[in-house]
Design a protein around this motif. Structure first.
Motif, PDB file in Angstrom:
ATOM      1  N   GLY A  28       0.785  -1.231   0.000  1.00  0.00           N
ATOM      2  CA  GLY A  28       0.000   0.000   0.000  1.00  0.00           C
ATOM      3  C   GLY A  28       0.811   1.272   0.000  1.00  0.00           C
ATOM      4  O   GLY A  28       1.659   1.498  -0.866  1.00  0.00           O
ATOM      5  N   ASP A  29       0.548   2.127   1.003  1.00  0.00           N
ATOM      6  CA  ASP A  29       1.166   3.461   1.069  1.00  0.00           C
ATOM      7  C   ASP A  29       2.666   3.420   1.330  1.00  0.00           C
ATOM      8  O   ASP A  29       3.344   4.436   1.164  1.00  0.00           O
ATOM      9  N   ALA A  30       3.188   2.265   1.761  1.00  0.00           N
ATOM     10  CA  ALA A  30       4.641   2.170   1.966  1.00  0.00           C
ATOM     11  C   ALA A  30       5.386   2.243   0.640  1.00  0.00           C
ATOM     12  O   ALA A  30       6.580   2.551   0.619  1.00  0.00           O
ATOM     13  N   VAL A  31       4.683   1.974  -0.467  1.00  0.00           N
ATOM     14  CA  VAL A  31       5.298   2.002  -1.797  1.00  0.00           C
ATOM     15  C   VAL A  31       5.069   3.374  -2.415  1.00  0.00           C
ATOM     16  O   VAL A  31       3.935   3.780  -2.662  1.00  0.00           O
ATOM     17  N   GLU A  32       6.143   4.087  -2.649  1.00  0.00           N
ATOM     18  CA  GLU A  32       6.074   5.410  -3.268  1.00  0.00           C
ATOM     19  C   GLU A  32       5.937   5.311  -4.784  1.00  0.00           C
ATOM     20  O   GLU A  32       5.226   6.086  -5.412  1.00  0.00           O
ATOM     21  N   ASN A  33       6.631   4.328  -5.364  1.00  0.00           N
ATOM     22  CA  ASN A  33       6.640   4.222  -6.824  1.00  0.00           C
ATOM     23  C   ASN A  33       6.935   2.778  -7.215  1.00  0.00           C
ATOM     24  O   ASN A  33       7.746   2.095  -6.585  1.00  0.00           O
ATOM     25  N   LEU A  34       6.261   2.321  -8.272  1.00  0.00           N
ATOM     26  CA  LEU A  34       6.459   0.975  -8.800  1.00  0.00           C
ATOM     27  C   LEU A  34       6.533   1.081 -10.313  1.00  0.00           C
ATOM     28  O   LEU A  34       5.592   1.566 -10.949  1.00  0.00           O
ATOM     29  N   GLU A  35       7.656   0.649 -10.892  1.00  0.00           N
ATOM     30  CA  GLU A  35       7.854   0.790 -12.325  1.00  0.00           C
ATOM     31  C   GLU A  35       8.430  -0.490 -12.914  1.00  0.00           C
ATOM     32  O   GLU A  35       9.303  -1.123 -12.314  1.00  0.00           O
ATOM     33  N   THR A  36       7.934  -0.850 -14.091  1.00  0.00           N
ATOM     34  CA  THR A  36       8.510  -1.953 -14.853  1.00  0.00           C
ATOM     35  C   THR A  36       9.464  -1.383 -15.888  1.00  0.00           C
ATOM     36  O   THR A  36       9.105  -0.485 -16.649  1.00  0.00           O
ATOM     37  N   GLY A  37      10.677  -1.900 -15.899  1.00  0.00           N
ATOM     38  CA  GLY A  37      11.678  -1.405 -16.829  1.00  0.00           C
ATOM     39  C   GLY A  37      11.842  -2.310 -18.024  1.00  0.00           C
ATOM     40  O   GLY A  37      10.892  -2.595 -18.748  1.00  0.00           O
ATOM     41  N   ALA A  38      13.051  -2.838 -18.229  1.00  0.00           N
ATOM     42  CA  ALA A  38      13.358  -3.620 -19.428  1.00  0.00           C
ATOM     43  C   ALA A  38      12.724  -5.010 -19.357  1.00  0.00           C
ATOM     44  O   ALA A  38      12.634  -5.630 -18.301  1.00  0.00           O
ATOM     45  N   PHE A  39      12.292  -5.483 -20.530  1.00  0.00           N
ATOM     46  CA  PHE A  39      11.782  -6.839 -20.702  1.00  0.00           C
ATOM     47  C   PHE A  39      12.559  -7.487 -21.836  1.00  0.00           C
ATOM     48  O   PHE A  39      12.840  -6.852 -22.860  1.00  0.00           O
ATOM     49  N   SER A  40      12.935  -8.752 -21.654  1.00  0.00           N
ATOM     50  CA  SER A  40      13.657  -9.452 -22.718  1.00  0.00           C
ATOM     51  C   SER A  40      13.268 -10.922 -22.732  1.00  0.00           C
ATOM     52  O   SER A  40      13.003 -11.524 -21.691  1.00  0.00           O
ATOM     53  N   LEU A  41      13.202 -11.483 -23.939  1.00  0.00           N
ATOM     54  CA  LEU A  41      13.015 -12.924 -24.143  1.00  0.00           C
ATOM     55  C   LEU A  41      14.002 -13.311 -25.241  1.00  0.00           C
ATOM     56  O   LEU A  41      13.795 -12.988 -26.413  1.00  0.00           O
ATOM     57  N   THR A  42      15.072 -13.994 -24.838  1.00  0.00           N
ATOM     58  CA  THR A  42      16.204 -14.211 -25.733  1.00  0.00           C
ATOM     59  C   THR A  42      16.449 -15.691 -25.958  1.00  0.00           C
ATOM     60  O   THR A  42      16.533 -16.463 -24.993  1.00  0.00           O
ATOM     61  N   PRO A  43      16.556 -16.115 -27.219  1.00  0.00           N
ATOM     62  CA  PRO A  43      16.889 -17.522 -27.484  1.00  0.00           C
ATOM     63  C   PRO A  43      18.373 -17.781 -27.298  1.00  0.00           C
ATOM     64  O   PRO A  43      19.211 -16.930 -27.580  1.00  0.00           O
ATOM     65  N   GLU A  44      18.692 -18.966 -26.817  1.00  0.00           N
ATOM     66  CA  GLU A  44      20.081 -19.405 -26.707  1.00  0.00           C
ATOM     67  C   GLU A  44      20.290 -20.532 -27.701  1.00  0.00           C
ATOM     68  O   GLU A  44      19.619 -21.562 -27.631  1.00  0.00           O
ATOM     69  N   PHE A  45      21.211 -20.341 -28.623  1.00  0.00           N
ATOM     70  CA  PHE A  45      21.440 -21.321 -29.673  1.00  0.00           C
ATOM     71  C   PHE A  45      22.437 -22.387 -29.218  1.00  0.00           C
ATOM     72  O   PHE A  45      23.338 -22.124 -28.421  1.00  0.00           O
TER      73      PHE A  45
END
Length: 234
Positions: free
Chosen positions: A69-86
């Motif tokens: 709740g109020d204890a959280v000042e800010n919540l943000e999602t940054g980078a997203f990645s889905l990477t194949p490994e060959f």
């Protein structure tokens, strides 16, 4: 032809001599915010299954953070990645596995809740936690207090120089803010007792909340000031 106005001399004149001084302030204050970075991961041979696992874990992290709740000042999602490994061997572009990651940042104002949340997050599957990074808000009154103190020191120093010459200040000519900075999120050292964590959720019982000691913030302010003074009798 209009005459070009004469450039003012930076050193004043015998009738209006100048004094140039620097005022500084160094204050300490308790932090107002703490930021943690969260990385949610998933890995699998099937791309869609990996994405589904990543989505489920990310949703779980966001839901957990929002319970504070109020204890959280800010919540943000940054980078997203889905990477194949060959695969390293064999012919063609054969995919061995897929790696998925989502980065989330959380700013908290309640440092008791911070320790509990950090522990609960680090206890989740394939979830790592970095931080905390301590900070003052940009609007914190501590910044204004440091600037005022720097100005007062500049005025006091100039008065002392004028007094040493047996005269007094006449007017302020210039006041320049040459350095006013505080510790920002970027580059802050990890706080004591909060190492980088990467747990796979193999602990059956809930881990105890971390006891985190807030890092004192150092706020600096500097000003350059120039004054004119009444001509001294030398």
């Amino acid at each position: 032809m209009t005459p070009t106005p004469a450039e003012p001399t930076p050193f004043g004149t015998p009738e209006a001599p100048r004094i140039a001084v620097r005022g500084e302030a160094h204050l300490e204050a308790d932090p107002e915010l703490a930021r943690i970075g969260i990385t949610v991961s998933a890995r699998g041979t099937d791309r869609r299954a990996t994405l589904d696992d990543l989505t489920r874990r990310n949703t779980g992290v966001l839901d957990l953070v929002k319970t504070y709740g109020d204890a959280v000042e800010n919540l943000e999602t940054g980078a997203f990645s889905l990477t194949p490994e060959f695969a390293k061997h064999g012919r063609g572009e054969r995919i061995r596995t897929h790696h998925g990651r989502v980065h989330v940042t959380v700013d908290l104002t309640n440092f008791t809740a911070l320790g509990e949340l950090a522990t609960r997050l680090a206890d989740l599957d394939l979830t790592s936690v970095d931080g905390p990074w301590w900070s003052l808000r940009p609007t914190s009154p501590v910044h204004a207090q440091a600037r005022r103190q720097a100005v007062h020191e500049a005025v006091q120093r100039a008065r002392e120089y004028a007094d040493a010459l047996g005269t007094t200040l006449a007017a302020l000519v210039e006041l320049a803010d040459v350095a006013a900075e505080d510790h920002s999120w970027t580059g802050r050292e990890l706080a004591r007792g909060m190492p980088r964590a990467a747990f796979a959720g193999d602990t059956p019982d809930s881990a105890p909340a971390l006891d985190l000691e807030p890092e004192r913030q150092h706020v600096h302010a500097q000003v350059n000031a120039r004054f004119t003074m009444h001509p001294p009798q030398l």
